[in-house]
Design a protein around this motif. Sequence first.
Motif, PDB file in Angstrom:
ATOM      1  N   UNK A 197       0.811  -1.219   0.000  1.00 45.10           N
ATOM      2  CA  UNK A 197       0.000   0.000   0.000  1.00 45.10           C
ATOM      3  C   UNK A 197       0.839   1.261   0.000  1.00 45.10           C
ATOM      4  N   UNK A 198       1.986   1.248   0.688  1.00 45.74           N
ATOM      5  CA  UNK A 198       2.788   2.450   0.823  1.00 45.74           C
ATOM      6  C   UNK A 198       4.001   2.441  -0.098  1.00 45.74           C
ATOM      7  N   UNK A 199       4.064   1.509  -1.025  1.00 41.71           N
ATOM      8  CA  UNK A 199       5.228   1.395  -1.890  1.00 41.71           C
ATOM      9  C   UNK A 199       4.934   1.964  -3.283  1.00 41.71           C
ATOM     10  N   UNK A 200       5.924   2.670  -3.805  1.00 41.23           N
ATOM     11  CA  UNK A 200       5.788   3.283  -5.129  1.00 41.23           C
ATOM     12  C   UNK A 200       6.767   2.637  -6.093  1.00 41.23           C
ATOM     13  N   UNK A 201       6.294   2.376  -7.311  1.00 46.85           N
ATOM     14  CA  UNK A 201       7.121   1.763  -8.338  1.00 46.85           C
ATOM     15  C   UNK A 201       7.239   2.704  -9.527  1.00 46.85           C
ATOM     16  N   UNK A 202       8.464   2.884  -9.993  1.00 49.09           N
ATOM     17  CA  UNK A 202       8.733   3.652 -11.200  1.00 49.09           C
ATOM     18  C   UNK A 202       8.848   2.672 -12.361  1.00 49.09           C
ATOM     19  N   UNK A 210       3.657  -1.767 -23.368  1.00 51.45           N
ATOM     20  CA  UNK A 210       4.316  -2.380 -22.212  1.00 51.45           C
ATOM     21  C   UNK A 210       4.186  -1.476 -20.996  1.00 51.45           C
ATOM     22  N   UNK A 211       4.370  -0.186 -21.201  1.00 50.21           N
ATOM     23  CA  UNK A 211       4.240   0.770 -20.099  1.00 50.21           C
ATOM     24  C   UNK A 211       2.848   0.713 -19.487  1.00 50.21           C
ATOM     25  N   UNK A 212       1.848   0.625 -20.355  1.00 46.46           N
ATOM     26  CA  UNK A 212       0.461   0.586 -19.889  1.00 46.46           C
ATOM     27  C   UNK A 212       0.148  -0.703 -19.139  1.00 46.46           C
ATOM     28  N   UNK A 253      -0.755  -3.636 -14.056  1.00 49.33           N
ATOM     29  CA  UNK A 253      -0.508  -4.790 -13.188  1.00 49.33           C
ATOM     30  C   UNK A 253      -0.115  -4.332 -11.787  1.00 49.33           C
ATOM     31  N   UNK A 254       0.820  -3.417 -11.705  1.00 51.98           N
ATOM     32  CA  UNK A 254       1.314  -2.979 -10.401  1.00 51.98           C
ATOM     33  C   UNK A 254       0.246  -2.209  -9.620  1.00 51.98           C
ATOM     34  N   UNK A 255      -0.553  -1.433 -10.320  1.00 49.41           N
ATOM     35  CA  UNK A 255      -1.654  -0.736  -9.657  1.00 49.41           C
ATOM     36  C   UNK A 255      -2.648  -1.741  -9.090  1.00 49.41           C
ATOM     37  N   UNK A 256      -2.913  -2.809  -9.854  1.00 48.06           N
ATOM     38  CA  UNK A 256      -3.861  -3.835  -9.397  1.00 48.06           C
ATOM     39  C   UNK A 256      -3.352  -4.571  -8.166  1.00 48.06           C
ATOM     40  N   UNK A 257      -2.033  -4.548  -7.951  1.00 50.69           N
ATOM     41  CA  UNK A 257      -1.437  -5.213  -6.787  1.00 50.69           C
ATOM     42  C   UNK A 257      -1.301  -4.270  -5.598  1.00 50.69           C
ATOM     43  N   UNK A 258      -1.789  -3.053  -5.759  1.00 51.59           N
ATOM     44  CA  UNK A 258      -1.805  -2.128  -4.635  1.00 51.59           C
ATOM     45  C   UNK A 258      -0.672  -1.133  -4.578  1.00 51.59           C
ATOM     46  N   UNK A 259       0.173  -1.127  -5.602  1.00 54.33           N
ATOM     47  CA  UNK A 259       1.277  -0.181  -5.617  1.00 54.33           C
ATOM     48  C   UNK A 259       0.835   1.174  -6.178  1.00 54.33           C
ATOM     49  N   UNK A 260       1.544   2.207  -5.768  1.00 50.85           N
ATOM     50  CA  UNK A 260       1.420   3.498  -6.414  1.00 50.85           C
ATOM     51  C   UNK A 260       2.431   3.501  -7.554  1.00 50.85           C
ATOM     52  N   UNK A 261       1.987   3.829  -8.757  1.00 51.25           N
ATOM     53  CA  UNK A 261       2.845   3.688  -9.933  1.00 51.25           C
ATOM     54  C   UNK A 261       3.130   5.034 -10.579  1.00 51.25           C
ATOM     55  N   UNK A 262       4.411   5.235 -10.922  1.00 55.32           N
ATOM     56  CA  UNK A 262       4.834   6.414 -11.668  1.00 55.32           C
ATOM     57  C   UNK A 262       5.389   5.935 -13.012  1.00 55.32           C
ATOM     58  N   UNK A 272       2.871 -12.687 -14.447  1.00 59.88           N
ATOM     59  CA  UNK A 272       3.023 -13.393 -13.172  1.00 59.88           C
ATOM     60  C   UNK A 272       4.492 -13.483 -12.784  1.00 59.88           C
ATOM     61  N   UNK A 273       5.330 -13.762 -13.784  1.00 59.82           N
ATOM     62  CA  UNK A 273       6.767 -13.851 -13.518  1.00 59.82           C
ATOM     63  C   UNK A 273       7.325 -12.493 -13.084  1.00 59.82           C
ATOM     64  N   UNK A 274       6.907 -11.441 -13.766  1.00 57.63           N
ATOM     65  CA  UNK A 274       7.380 -10.105 -13.402  1.00 57.63           C
ATOM     66  C   UNK A 274       6.982  -9.758 -11.975  1.00 57.63           C
ATOM     67  N   UNK A 275       5.738 -10.018 -11.626  1.00 61.52           N
ATOM     68  CA  UNK A 275       5.274  -9.691 -10.276  1.00 61.52           C
ATOM     69  C   UNK A 275       6.020 -10.514  -9.231  1.00 61.52           C
TER      70      UNK A 275
END
Length: 233
Positions: A4-9, A17-19, A24-33, A110-113
């Motif tokens: 919840x409190x982690x941000x990924x660039x 790919x960017x989209x 994916x990362x947003x769906x896992x609860x990350x804040x994404x930049x 799945x592998x990336x996550x």
Amino acid sequence: MRSENKSILVVDDEPKILEVVSALMISKGFRVFPADNGEDALDIFNRQNISLVILDLMMPDLTGEEVCVQIRKKSRVPIIMLTAKVEEEDVVQGLEFGADDYITKPFGLKELYARVEALLRRSRDDLIPLTLRNSWNNGDLVVDFEKGILLKKDIATVLTPTEMKILSALLKYPGKVFTREELIIIALGDDFDGYDRAIDSHIKNIRQKIEDDPKNPVYILTVHGLGYKFGGE
């Protein structure tokens, strides 16, 4: 791992790919930049509290390798490099520039996550800063991780194991703002069942030991409404 409190660039010049990776990362609860070029990526990294970087190797303006080098000058933040290159030499070179892991295109989400989860766990446990001996403010504060020594004005100062874990985390990512929850997980573990304000007591104790004026600290700074960061120079 709590996201919840982690941000990924996420950095890639391929829009799809960017989209997809960002979604994916947003769906896992990350804040994404997201960033589609190296210059924007470095600008975001310098302004935001980034926990992990997913970085494309081949970009037209500033390459992923160059971005990686710039980030590594100031932070040990985990970096996963995305690459279309499959030659061993190219992969080894990317790791030598400072990437922690790599994944070749095309890749499964799945592998990336799974790689992201593994790196975040590992980075939480790896609290050694960029250099083993660190000095701030012309030697006013010195921490030697190899020898386990902390000196304040050339006088040895003893920190408890919990205090050292907290200070190590702050030193490892100078300028990064740590929430109380993040510091609790680092210092006390996922199973800690006390109040998050308990971390404030540890911070107060550390300040008593390393600050000239604990009420006006220069090393461990409070970021109101967020948490704490290291401010030594």
